[in-house]
Scaffold this motif. Structure first.
Motif, short mmCIF file in Angstrom:
data_model
loop_
_atom_site.label_atom_id
_atom_site.label_comp_id
_atom_site.label_asym_id
_atom_site.label_seq_id
_atom_site.Cartn_x
_atom_site.Cartn_y
_atom_site.Cartn_z
N GLN A 110 -43.40 8.30 26.32
CA GLN A 110 -44.26 7.15 26.05
C GLN A 110 -45.43 7.51 25.13
N GLY A 111 -45.11 8.26 24.08
CA GLY A 111 -46.10 8.62 23.07
C GLY A 111 -47.04 9.75 23.44
N VAL A 112 -46.87 10.35 24.61
CA VAL A 112 -47.74 11.43 25.07
C VAL A 112 -46.96 12.74 25.09
N PRO A 113 -47.44 13.77 24.38
CA PRO A 113 -46.79 15.08 24.46
C PRO A 113 -46.79 15.58 25.90
N ARG A 114 -45.64 16.03 26.38
CA ARG A 114 -45.52 16.48 27.78
C ARG A 114 -45.45 18.00 27.89
N SER A 115 -44.58 18.63 27.09
CA SER A 115 -44.44 20.07 27.19
C SER A 115 -43.66 20.60 26.00
N THR A 116 -43.75 21.90 25.82
CA THR A 116 -42.88 22.63 24.90
C THR A 116 -42.11 23.60 25.76
#
Length: 155
Positions: A110-116
């Motif tokens: 939803q447009g928010v970076p979560r993880s790499t």
């Protein structure tokens, strides 16, 4: 004074089809650095080569309440963002394979970076190590390492 600009494209030692990441994997949930009641019951990961040098990922997670969460995607391995589908908290991914035994994925929801996440396989081809980097709500950087065992090579 002249300045030369070079565009360097890494050469892959093997195609994605020859990657030791290809196959089915299961998470060793007992090694997760969290209380047992917070761990999923199981996580299954399936990596496959796809036509056109693309990469397919399928993830199935069973939580402590026996709820099943799924996600799947087929992406190019050049870092171009692509869509994911399913019920897990991911809808956009970008991936690169800097070496045949290493896959780097960025996850957005939803447009928010979560993880790499960095997935790597050792020479024995039997253990997949996942290193996840993310930020807590207060901005603190975090890392978590998880280990998967090979269930099967690509069918």
């Amino acid at each position: 004074m002249a300045v030369a600009m070079l565009q360097v494209t890494p050469a892959f030692a093997a195609s994605p089809a020859e990657s030791p990441l290809v196959g089915q994997w299961t998470l060793d949930v007992d090694t997760l650095p969290m209380p047992p009641e917070a761990r999923p019951k199981s996580v299954h990961l399936d990596f496959r080569d796809a036509p056109g040098g693309k990469w397919t990922t399928h993830v199935e997670i069973i939580d402590q309440n026996n709820n099943k969460m799924l996600t799947q995607s087929t992406l190019s391995l050049d870092g171009t963002p692509g869509r994911a589908s399913g019920t897990y908290w991911v809808d956009v991914l970008a991936a690169k394979m800097p070496a045949p035994n290493v896959l780097v994925m960025q996850i957005v929801y939803q447009g928010v970076p979560r993880s790499t996440r960095v997935f790597s396989v050792g020479a024995d081809r039997g253990v997949l190590t996942e290193t996840e980097t993310y930020f807590k709500e207060d901005g603190t950087p975090m890392q978590r390492t998880a280990f998967f065992s090979r269930v099967a090579d690509e069918p």
